[in-house]
Design a protein around this motif. Sequence first.
Motif, mmCIF file in Angstrom:
data_model
loop_
_atom_site.group_PDB
_atom_site.id
_atom_site.type_symbol
_atom_site.label_atom_id
_atom_site.label_comp_id
_atom_site.label_asym_id
_atom_site.label_seq_id
_atom_site.Cartn_x
_atom_site.Cartn_y
_atom_site.Cartn_z
ATOM 1 N N MET A 31 10.517 35.656 19.161
ATOM 2 C CA MET A 31 10.483 35.795 17.541
ATOM 3 C C MET A 31 9.665 35.741 16.833
ATOM 4 O O MET A 31 9.609 34.093 17.020
ATOM 5 C CB MET A 31 11.913 36.154 16.680
ATOM 6 C CG MET A 31 12.372 36.721 16.031
ATOM 7 S SD MET A 31 13.930 36.873 15.542
ATOM 8 C CE MET A 31 13.960 35.339 15.630
ATOM 9 N N GLY A 32 8.838 36.287 15.922
ATOM 10 C CA GLY A 32 7.454 35.851 15.548
ATOM 11 C C GLY A 32 6.679 36.593 15.090
ATOM 12 O O GLY A 32 6.798 37.344 15.290
ATOM 13 N N PRO A 33 6.167 35.724 14.175
ATOM 14 C CA PRO A 33 4.287 36.530 14.280
ATOM 15 C C PRO A 33 4.170 37.633 15.422
ATOM 16 O O PRO A 33 4.338 36.843 16.602
ATOM 17 C CB PRO A 33 3.252 35.814 14.045
ATOM 18 C CG PRO A 33 4.340 33.870 13.599
ATOM 19 C CD PRO A 33 5.132 34.605 14.056
ATOM 20 N N ILE A 34 3.632 38.577 15.825
ATOM 21 C CA ILE A 34 3.775 39.438 16.765
ATOM 22 C C ILE A 34 2.825 38.902 17.339
ATOM 23 O O ILE A 34 3.029 38.861 18.549
ATOM 24 C CB ILE A 34 2.751 40.495 16.202
ATOM 25 C CG1 ILE A 34 3.901 41.968 15.648
ATOM 26 C CG2 ILE A 34 2.127 41.504 17.528
ATOM 27 C CD1 ILE A 34 3.549 42.574 14.941
ATOM 28 N N ASP A 35 1.109 38.946 17.135
ATOM 29 C CA ASP A 35 0.296 37.345 18.100
ATOM 30 C C ASP A 35 0.422 36.366 18.573
ATOM 31 O O ASP A 35 0.716 36.023 19.777
ATOM 32 C CB ASP A 35 -1.112 37.509 17.215
ATOM 33 C CG ASP A 35 -1.492 38.728 16.978
ATOM 34 O OD1 ASP A 35 -1.466 39.903 17.629
ATOM 35 O OD2 ASP A 35 -2.650 39.060 15.938
ATOM 36 N N THR A 36 1.187 35.781 17.759
ATOM 37 C CA THR A 36 2.245 34.170 18.171
ATOM 38 C C THR A 36 2.982 34.464 19.783
ATOM 39 O O THR A 36 2.535 33.579 20.465
ATOM 40 C CB THR A 36 2.763 33.411 17.449
ATOM 41 O OG1 THR A 36 2.021 33.580 16.473
ATOM 42 C CG2 THR A 36 3.405 32.106 18.081
ATOM 43 N N VAL A 37 3.656 35.849 19.371
ATOM 44 C CA VAL A 37 4.760 36.404 20.262
ATOM 45 C C VAL A 37 4.264 36.765 21.918
ATOM 46 O O VAL A 37 4.137 35.817 23.012
ATOM 47 C CB VAL A 37 5.395 37.156 20.229
ATOM 48 C CG1 VAL A 37 6.343 37.689 20.895
ATOM 49 C CG2 VAL A 37 6.844 36.570 18.675
ATOM 50 N N LEU A 38 3.084 37.414 21.643
ATOM 51 C CA LEU A 38 2.020 37.937 22.265
ATOM 52 C C LEU A 38 1.194 36.683 23.703
ATOM 53 O O LEU A 38 1.275 36.896 24.451
ATOM 54 C CB LEU A 38 1.710 39.175 21.799
ATOM 55 C CG LEU A 38 2.676 40.631 22.010
ATOM 56 C CD1 LEU A 38 1.931 41.708 21.417
ATOM 57 C CD2 LEU A 38 3.792 40.540 22.945
ATOM 58 N N GLU A 39 0.423 35.730 22.278
ATOM 59 C CA GLU A 39 -0.250 34.553 22.543
ATOM 60 C C GLU A 39 0.552 33.850 23.606
ATOM 61 O O GLU A 39 -0.351 33.360 24.409
ATOM 62 C CB GLU A 39 -1.213 34.755 21.909
ATOM 63 C CG GLU A 39 -1.828 36.070 21.521
ATOM 64 C CD GLU A 39 -3.189 35.765 20.172
ATOM 65 O OE1 GLU A 39 -2.673 34.317 19.848
ATOM 66 O OE2 GLU A 39 -3.376 35.951 19.705
#
Length: 231
Positions: free
Chosen positions: A200-208
């Motif tokens: 959970m969090g900013p999209i790019d942070t979660v995915l990266e």
Amino acid sequence: MIGESGSGKSSLARAIAGLTSRTIERGPVIAGGSLEVLGIDVRRLRRKDDAELALRVGYVPQDAGAVLDPHLTVGENVSLPLFERDDDLDRKVAGGIVAEAIDAMHLTLATIPRYPHELSRGQRQRVAIARALVLDPELLVADDATAGVDATVRATILGHLAEVQRHRGFAAFVVSSEIGEVRRLSTRLAVLHRGELVGMGPIDTVLEQGTHPYVRRLAELSREHGRGAQA
């Protein structure tokens, strides 16, 4: 929020909308933890709080057929929440509010006297969204509202929803099964896997930065989607 089928997304969406076992038959049971929505403790929801939450939260299920009455016209369906809040509301005033809600979802006013079965699935979904927004809710809960809709129509619905959200400024909890859809609607992402929150969090942070295998798969799908969009 994104997650595989059966991960619990719809149950969570219904709970956030106040549609639990305490308020409806076969609603999800909150067996542990806590859930507070707009200052209301949903786990201990009382009848008067249920009514308040219904006025403050708009809910759109996967299938508009679950909320649209087939025996009522589009206009009557969309106006129902207005008269549930105030049964003395002037019908001309209600008609104006309904017309504005229909227009906001880029449906023609000729849609108003028609019945749900006369509309395409994509149109019914937009009507369901208009109904959910007619009371100007503080929170919109949309449970994979474009599921089963053609890809080109899905993009149109998402675009209209994002436009209305920006214009009215309400909060939104949107469930999706497509990472590309998430990027169209939000800057934040929650990932649910088998009932557990694994990111959970900013999209790019979660995915990266995600380490869970399911999050890694989502990251790869996101990269493929990005390459496809560039092509």
